[in-house]
Design an enzyme around this catalytic site. Structure first.
Site, PDB file in Angstrom:
ATOM      1  N   GLU A   1      27.747  34.564 -23.288  1.00 32.98           N
ATOM      2  CA  GLU A   1      27.581  36.004 -23.107  1.00 32.98           C
ATOM      3  C   GLU A   1      28.381  36.475 -21.885  1.00 32.98           C
ATOM      4  O   GLU A   1      28.201  35.957 -20.783  1.00 32.98           O
ATOM      5  CB  GLU A   1      26.092  36.311 -22.901  1.00 32.98           C
ATOM      6  CG  GLU A   1      25.819  37.729 -22.456  1.00 32.98           C
ATOM      7  CD  GLU A   1      24.352  37.946 -22.060  1.00 32.98           C
ATOM      8  OE1 GLU A   1      23.551  37.003 -22.177  1.00 32.98           O
ATOM      9  OE2 GLU A   1      24.039  39.060 -21.633  1.00 32.98           O
TER      10      GLU A   1
ATOM     11  N   ASP B   1      22.216  34.794 -20.951  1.00 35.84           N
ATOM     12  CA  ASP B   1      21.395  34.927 -19.746  1.00 35.84           C
ATOM     13  C   ASP B   1      19.923  34.703 -20.065  1.00 35.84           C
ATOM     14  O   ASP B   1      19.471  34.981 -21.168  1.00 35.84           O
ATOM     15  CB  ASP B   1      21.566  36.325 -19.138  1.00 35.84           C
ATOM     16  CG  ASP B   1      22.952  36.499 -18.526  1.00 35.84           C
ATOM     17  OD1 ASP B   1      23.613  35.465 -18.281  1.00 35.84           O
ATOM     18  OD2 ASP B   1      23.349  37.658 -18.324  1.00 35.84           O
TER      19      ASP B   1
ATOM     20  N   ASP C   1      17.359  36.350 -19.698  1.00 40.50           N
ATOM     21  CA  ASP C   1      16.568  37.595 -19.623  1.00 40.50           C
ATOM     22  C   ASP C   1      16.401  38.171 -21.026  1.00 40.50           C
ATOM     23  O   ASP C   1      16.844  37.555 -22.000  1.00 40.50           O
ATOM     24  CB  ASP C   1      17.252  38.603 -18.678  1.00 40.50           C
ATOM     25  CG  ASP C   1      18.697  38.883 -19.089  1.00 40.50           C
ATOM     26  OD1 ASP C   1      19.060  38.573 -20.258  1.00 40.50           O
ATOM     27  OD2 ASP C   1      19.457  39.404 -18.264  1.00 40.50           O
TER      28      ASP C   1
ATOM     29  N   ASP D   1      17.810  40.648 -22.542  1.00 41.03           N
ATOM     30  CA  ASP D   1      19.064  40.915 -23.251  1.00 41.03           C
ATOM     31  C   ASP D   1      19.667  39.616 -23.778  1.00 41.03           C
ATOM     32  O   ASP D   1      20.176  39.559 -24.890  1.00 41.03           O
ATOM     33  CB  ASP D   1      20.055  41.626 -22.331  1.00 41.03           C
ATOM     34  CG  ASP D   1      19.691  43.097 -22.172  1.00 41.03           C
ATOM     35  OD1 ASP D   1      19.157  43.670 -23.140  1.00 41.03           O
ATOM     36  OD2 ASP D   1      19.906  43.652 -21.075  1.00 41.03           O
TER      37      ASP D   1
END
Ligand code: 0RA
Length: 595
Positions: free
Chosen positions: A428, A505, A507, A509
């Site tokens: 990403e 990541d 998180d 997202d």
């Protein structure tokens, strides 16, 4: 004491026939599982339906009895009981010999399944007991068999008579043989669904179903006056329909044809063929004839009303059948089937006649129903558009694949080509991608950076999916193509990387990106998942740098909590990674890339 029996040539023949059925039941009824068991009922019911097709029987009653037997009763003419040339009542011949059906060939019987009579003796051979009661010629005639062998004494060569009646009809009761079947309890659900189907295919027929095995008896009546029109309507009852059912019918060369068609807003076709009420799972000539003629008719309409311009290519058959539900039911005097399973109709005249009737009759309908015509053609247009862009992408992908080891978009490929050792990281973000490219072992690790969120393939049509740059790059780099509704071009043996590693990541997202990627793989390359090639990388959330001692990476909050407990009084700095982009190449190697 055993009864003395006189065996003549014909009764020996009978016993040999029944023996063959009991030796290899699967050859006659498909299997000895529940499916084969239920088939016994269909064999007997089909004979009654044949009598209906001959124009006599209007009602069929099927009862699952408390004792595990099944009774099938019809109000046809009654199986003939007169003395047959072989010296026994015709009825005995029907229930004890294979292929007895042919003995009663006549015009009224011209659309019988060709197997008529065969089924009855097979069921008889596979039943511990079978009772046959025939009402005809003013009398109630009775016969009884054990495992296919008659065990009632004839009276002057005739069946015993139980009484008088003015009615006609045939009733058969049989108990499936537990020596033959794995299970002997009929499945009410399957039997009901088959009887319902039979009712759709024979709109003048009423079928009564009763299940007396439970405490509270179940009783149902199947009568479908709308025939196969009702059938397609019911198949589509939970779909968003695009047209009303269309009905086309006709007769030629002694073949009767009925067709019902309805379009729904879905990207698939469902075309089912029946010959003499038997479902042809592998289709056959009736479907070929239908498809060819319907494609022609619709293409010429498309040109006539300008949906296709002069320079445009014709719609393909699949374009035109996109969204179609259709039932093609024909009655053929002499059906032939291809192969062992008899699930594919083989008569060339069926193709010819169905095609002719579609070509003649479909225009009668569409000339009067322009709105329906337009709706169907717009389904075809949509489908053609999608097909074309899928074809374009496919051919692009194929030509690109040759060069995929060169720099292809942003893919930083690995040097080695031994797929079993290679991995590809889907990373990403550009900055993490950059770090990963520096950090990796370029011999066997490839890095494919993707920018932000990829398309949600669950909500996009195939052309949109294939137009997406990131998805295209993934398909090209993996090397095995993709599978979708227009044919499966996915070939897992061509996979270039043993491990496909999603690196996002830690998180929400990142989790979303992971989900979108998994959705893509699941829908278009499911074998990647089934065969265990897809991985999710877990980069750490924290790094702790103690005043004294070793640095440590912590992968989640729980690990941090434990670390705090273990180092209660110690001083340390805590570094939190907000994303992969914050890690330098060395850290990325240490925590995530290093195998
Ligand atoms: C052959 C000839 C005739 C009737 C049948 C067969 C017949 C078979 C079955 C099987 C189940 N139910 C049936 N009902 C009738 C008619 C002969 C005549 O009456 O001319």
């Amino acid at each position: 004491m055993a009864k003395k029996e006189v065996y003549d040539a014909s009764s020996i023949q009978v016993l040999e026939g029944l023996e063959a059925v009991r030796m290899r039941p699967g050859m006659y009824i498909g299997s000895t599982s529940r499916k084969g068991l239920n088939h016994l009922i269909y064999e007997i019911v089909d004979n009654a339906v044949d009598e209906h097709l001959a124009g006599y029987c209007m009602n069929i009653r099927v009862t699952l009895e408390k004792n595990g037997s099944c009774t099938v009763s019809d109000d046809g003419r009654g199986v003939p009981v007169g003395i047959h040339e072989k010296g026994m009542p015709a009825e005995r011949l029907v229930y004890t010999t294979l292929h007895a059906g042919g003995k009663f060939d006549n015009d009224a019987y011209k659309t019988s399944g060709g197997l008529h009579g065969v089924g009855s003796s097979v069921v008889n051979a596979l039943s511990t007991e079978m009772d046959v009661i025939i009402k005809r010629d003013g009398a109630i005639h009775h016969d009884h068999f054990r495992r296919g062998v008659p065990d009632l004494e004839l009276v002057d060569g005739r069946l015993p008579v139980l009484g008088k009646t003015k009615e006609t009809g045939t009733t058969v009761n049989f108990i499936p043989d537990p020596e033959i079947f794995d299970v002997t309890r009929f499945s009410a659900t399957e039997v009901k669904s088959r009887l319902h189907e039979t009712a759709y295919l024979n709109p003048e027929l009423t079928i009564y179903f009763r299940d007396l095995r439970k405490d509270e008896a179940e009783e149902l009546v199947f009568r479908e006056k709308d025939g196969i029109i009702g059938f397609v309507r019911d198949i589509n009852k939970n779909e968003e329909t695009v047209t009303e059912p269309i009905f086309i019918s006709g007769e030629d060369e002694g073949i009767d044809v009925q067709i019902a068609i309805q379009y729904v807003n879905e990207f698939h076709e469902n075309v089912m063929g029946y010959c003499n009420n038997i479902y042809n799972a592998d289709g056959g000539t009736h479907l070929t004839g239908f498809k060819t003629a319907f494609t022609q008719v619709m293409n010429s309409y498309a040109r006539e009303i300008g949906v296709l311009k002069e320079k445009d290519q014709n719609f393909t058959g699949p374009d035109i059948r996109n969204g179609m539900t259709a039932v093609i039911s024909i009655k053929h005097p002499d059906p032939r089937f291809e192969g062992q399973t008899k699930t594919k109709l083989d008569n060339p005249d069926a193709a010819r006649v169905v095609a002719k009737i579609v070509a003649d009759e479909a225009p009668h309908f569409f000339d009067r129903n322009l709105e329906t015509l337009k709706n169907i053609l717009s389904c075809a247009e949509k489908s053609a558009k999608i097909r074309k862009s899928a074809e374009k992408v496919k051919s692009n992908l194929l030509t690109k694949q040759k060069f995929a080891f060169d720099t292809n978009g942003q893919l930083a490929n690995c040097i080695l080509r031994d797929a079993s050792k290679c991995e590809i990281f889907i990373v990403e973000g550009d900055s993490a991608g950059g770090s990963a490219k520096t950090a990796r072992d370029r011999n066997y690790q490839a890095i494919l950076p993707i920018r932000g969120k990829i398309l949600n393939v669950e909500k996009a049509s195939i052309d949109k999916v294939l137009a997406n740059a990131e998805i295209k790059t993934m398909i090209t780099s993996f090397g095995c193509g993709f599978s979708e509704g227009f044919g499966n071009d996915f070939d897992i043996t061509k996979l270039r990387y043993d491990k496909i590693i999603i690196m996002a990541d830690a998180d929400v997202d990142g989790a979303h990106i992971g989900t979108l990627l998994l959705t893509l793989f699941y829908r278009y390359m499911p074998e990647l998942i089934y065969e265990g090639h897809v991985y999710v990388a877990m980069p750490p959330l924290y790094k702790v740098i103690p005043a004294k001692g070793e640095e440590e990476y912590l992968y989640d909050d729980k690990a941090l909590e434990q670390y705090r407990k273990r180092h209660k009084d110690k001083k340390f700095t805590l570094q939190r990674y907000k994303g992969l982009g914050e890690m330098d190449p060395e850290q990325l190697w240490e925590t995530t890339l290093n195998p």
